[in-house]
Every structure is written in C-alpha cells, then in structure tokens.
Design an enzyme around this catalytic site. Sequence first.
Site, PDB file in Angstrom:
ATOM      1  N   HIS A  50      14.800   7.147  -9.377  1.00  0.00           N
ATOM      2  CA  HIS A  50      13.453   7.094 -10.111  1.00  0.00           C
ATOM      3  C   HIS A  50      13.188   5.710 -10.680  1.00  0.00           C
ATOM      4  CE1 HIS A  50      16.154   7.131 -13.911  1.00  0.00           C
ATOM      5  NE2 HIS A  50      15.313   6.410 -14.233  1.00  0.00           N
TER       6      HIS A  50
ATOM      7  N   ILE B 123      25.169  32.509  -6.325  1.00  0.00           N
ATOM      8  CA  ILE B 123      26.291  32.717  -7.304  1.00  0.00           C
ATOM      9  C   ILE B 123      25.623  32.541  -8.510  1.00  0.00           C
ATOM     10  CG2 ILE B 123      28.056  31.330  -5.799  1.00  0.00           C
ATOM     11  CD1 ILE B 123      27.489  28.986  -7.237  1.00  0.00           C
TER      12      ILE B 123
ATOM     13  N   ASP C 223      19.140  11.578  -7.652  1.00  0.00           N
ATOM     14  CA  ASP C 223      18.721  10.443  -8.433  1.00  0.00           C
ATOM     15  C   ASP C 223      19.521   9.281  -8.026  1.00  0.00           C
ATOM     16  OD1 ASP C 223      16.757   9.107  -9.793  1.00  0.00           O
ATOM     17  OD2 ASP C 223      17.785   9.474 -11.935  1.00  0.00           O
TER      18      ASP C 223
ATOM     19  N   GLY D  68      15.017   0.922 -19.384  1.00  0.00           N
ATOM     20  CA  GLY D  68      15.587  -0.250 -18.519  1.00  0.00           C
ATOM     21  C   GLY D  68      16.965  -0.264 -18.097  1.00  0.00           C
ATOM     22  N   ASN D  69      17.795   0.588 -18.794  1.00  0.00           N
ATOM     23  CA  ASN D  69      19.416   0.722 -18.401  1.00  0.00           C
ATOM     24  C   ASN D  69      19.570   1.512 -16.999  1.00  0.00           C
ATOM     25  OD1 ASN D  69      20.313   0.180 -21.606  1.00  0.00           O
ATOM     26  ND2 ASN D  69      21.861  -0.685 -19.955  1.00  0.00           N
ATOM     27  N   SER D  70      18.454   2.334 -16.753  1.00  0.00           N
ATOM     28  CA  SER D  70      18.546   3.229 -15.818  1.00  0.00           C
ATOM     29  C   SER D  70      19.105   2.565 -14.413  1.00  0.00           C
ATOM     30  CB  SER D  70      17.426   4.112 -15.244  1.00  0.00           C
ATOM     31  OG  SER D  70      16.953   4.968 -16.430  1.00  0.00           O
TER      32      SER D  70
ATOM     33  N   ILE E  52      27.741  26.723   1.695  1.00  0.00           N
ATOM     34  CA  ILE E  52      28.334  27.910   1.867  1.00  0.00           C
ATOM     35  C   ILE E  52      27.464  29.205   2.129  1.00  0.00           C
ATOM     36  CG2 ILE E  52      30.702  27.185   1.679  1.00  0.00           C
ATOM     37  CD1 ILE E  52      30.733  28.983  -0.994  1.00  0.00           C
ATOM     38  N   GLY E  53      26.328  29.135   1.643  1.00  0.00           N
ATOM     39  CA  GLY E  53      25.365  30.235   1.691  1.00  0.00           C
ATOM     40  C   GLY E  53      25.613  31.359   0.784  1.00  0.00           C
TER      41      GLY E  53
END
Length: 481
Positions: free
Chosen positions: A108, A272, A138, A211-213, A268-269
């Site tokens: 982002h 769940i 992300d 800004g820490n992202s 694995i389809g």
Amino acid sequence: MASAKADDRSPTLAAPLVIPGLGPLANRLLPAVVNVSTSQTIKPDAKRRPDDDQPQVPPGSPFEEFFKDFMDRQGGGSGDGEAKPQKAQSLGSGFVIDPAGYVVTNNHVIDGADEITVILQDNTNLKAELVGRDATTDLALLRVKPDHPLPAVPWGDSDTAKVGDWVMAIGNPFGLGGTVTSGIISARARAINDNGPYDEFLQTDASINRGNSGGPLFNTSGEVIGINSAIFSPSGGSIGIGFAIPSDLAKNVIAQLKATGKARRGWIGARIQTVNDDVATALGLDSTKGALVGGFIDKSPAKEAGIQPGDVLLQFDGRDVTNSRRLSRLVADAPVDKAVPVKLWRKGEIKTITVKVGQAEEAAEQTASLGEGGSGISPSTPLVKALGLSITEATPDLKDKFKLDDSANVVVVDVAKGSPAADKDLHAGDVILEVAQEEVKSAQDVVHKIDEAKKAGRKSILLLVDHGGDLRFVALRIDQG
C-alpha cells in the site's frame, strides 16, 4: 541468641525488570532502514466540472475573481477552465534485505505510484524499480542500484516471538526519517477487519504512526520479525496498538517475489470453517482447536487425497492447526507439489492422510441468487418444523424457485426469527445434506436424527448445509424441554 534464618518465612521477591539498552542495537540497524517516497499523477475527473470544488460566491461579486485565482494556484483549475493533473506524494518506510539493493516495504506504500524513490540514512536518493508485489499480504519488493553494497538486515523467526518480548521499530513517521521506538509484543495472530485470509499480525505497543508502514520490527538480536503495516487509532496517531506482518509469512512471499516477481501460494481446495463451542460439542471434541472441512472445490487435492466433509484438521505438515485462519496460512506457505501429512479427527478417530499441495489461483467468489416467486409448496407437500426451521422435501417447484440441484432432498423454506437457526444465519433455500454426520433424504430423517440426539443428551446437533453451492457445517442448540 539464635539468629533467624533469612529464608524461613521471607516472601519470595520477583526478579527486577531489566530494560535492555537499545542504543548500540539502534545504531547498528539504522543504516539498513530507508524512507520510501512515491509520487503519483492524479488526472482530473472528466465527469466533474473544474469549478466543482470552488466556493460558491455570487456572480460578479468582488470575491469571485479572488477565489478563481486561489483555486488556479492550488491546481484546481486553469485560466482556460480546464482542471490540471496533480501530483500526489507520499512517504513510507522500508528496509534493505540484500546488499545488492533489494528493499522490502508494504504494497500500500507504493500502490499506484508513477515514481518510487528510496532515501538512505545519509540522504542519498536512489530511483527504485518494482520487482514484485502481493496485494493479498500487502508486501512489495523494490530494487535500487547503489554504487556500493548497502547495509542489510536478516530475517528473524516470528513464530518464536512471545508476548512480552522486547521489540524495536524504526521508520519514517510523519516524514521524520530514522525514528526509533521500542515496546513489547502485545499479542500474536491478530486478524484485523478481515484484511486478508492469511492475516496473523503481531500486535505491539511500540509507537507506530503514519509513515511507519513498510518499516521493520526488530527483536533484540537485530532480526526482522515483522513489517509494520497498520495501526488502530481514532485520532490518526499512535495509541499503542500497532500491527506488523510476521516475518515467517513475509520472508516466503518476498523470496518468491525476488525469484519470479509474483507470489505462488499453496492450495488444497477444501472449504473450511472455525470449530466453535457448539461444533465441538456436537462432534464430541474436547477443544475448539482445528479447522472443520465443510466441502471441496471440484478436483481439489484434499478431496482426491481422501479427506471428507466433517473431518477436523488438527495438524498440517507437522504444525498444529489452532483455527481455520491458521490452516489457511499454513497451506499458503506450503511449497506447491509437496506431499504433506495431514493429521485429522474423523468420527472419534485420529487419522493421517497425505495431501499433495496444489497452486492457488486468484478467483472471485460467486454467490448464487435464491430468486423470487411463489412459495413452491403444494398443499400435499409435508412441512416439518424443528429448531426454528421449516423444512420439506425439495419439490420440482422448490428446486426451480431456489435454483437447486436435482440431487437436493431436504430444503429450508422458512426460518423463525430469534431461533437458533436464525442466529446461525440459515436462510430459506438452504439445503440440508447431513444431520449428525449422517445423510438425510427427507424432512422426517432430520426430525428422527434430532430426536436421537435429544435422547442421547446432546446439547447441540451438527447440520451440513448447502447455501447456493457453499457447503458449511452449522451446530444448532437442542431444546431439551
């Protein structure tokens, strides 16, 4: 006079809290943490008039020309009445993982950017190219071309990080590059706002702000155990609740981005769901750990391996499955085509089945409409009520009304408000396939299974329900009155 022994009845004192000195560690790590600056050209909206955002003033008033000149200077309009493209800039953080110039940050931070610049600790500006990005986790990987090897930091093991461990964050909050903050791990495996299927954020009280992202969260050994990604804050500033992507998830994704430019996840389809208290009681489990299999996608590795609906997966490739979200993460991290042992619980027995991991494909979920029309219930159709459900045999009219498959036998036609069934989000048009893990072919079969559960003293009963092709298990409370 005999002296008293100091250890006879003296209270045991806890060891004094020792706060580590982080100065030497910070000085060693700071050169590997960078600022990430991006710019993006925002084109004017063709559907909006250039003066849409201008203050409304009376035509011909002294203020009309003043506001027009002001908006022109701000880029909101031009002398010829056309809106101008604007440059939007943003700042984030990142860190070097390879001296050759590979930099990790959040997706982002660079999303939509036309230009990306990495700013080193000595204020050197380097143009960056995007190697790869993964919106699901992300994460993004950048590459710069320095004239000398850059200081880099190693990955740590986030799975060994414990609540209460000391951590340190370095980043670029509000454009203040090289800011160091410290705190502890406040919690593990946080899912916030259902941001993604693999979210297991580390929560920290180390001060993290805008800004820490993309910046690193270090342990006291100087290893990256998280990538700072989000904060919870009503005001926009730090209130001591920050979230970091765990390194054990990030390093696998970053390695794939570096190798191929995109993430390749295991699959694995199996459909769940979480094992809650009601489900555990209905199945006779002594805990809510594990992930309950509700069904499969066609030709899925799980189905081909012999896993069945109603199985509770307890371990995947030797690692405990604490809940359904944890299983999603373990499967995603598994290498494609690897044969993986899966430990499961099936009708009171523990089994181990080997599953060959497939590759996940990004696909949009499809939701089937239930449609409109008449009730579809003829006067001769038997209607049975149980646990707040009105159920009946799936007649041709009902199959047409709810767009059901020809194999449907028992269909819900009404759900009583405030009933256990309503609480579990059951709806008209849902098809009941199993009750207490036994197939049902009629409404009377359902009633019979409920009566059996009552006689056995069960507090809840498990239903396998098909909702527009989406299979899920639902545990309903049984009224013993």
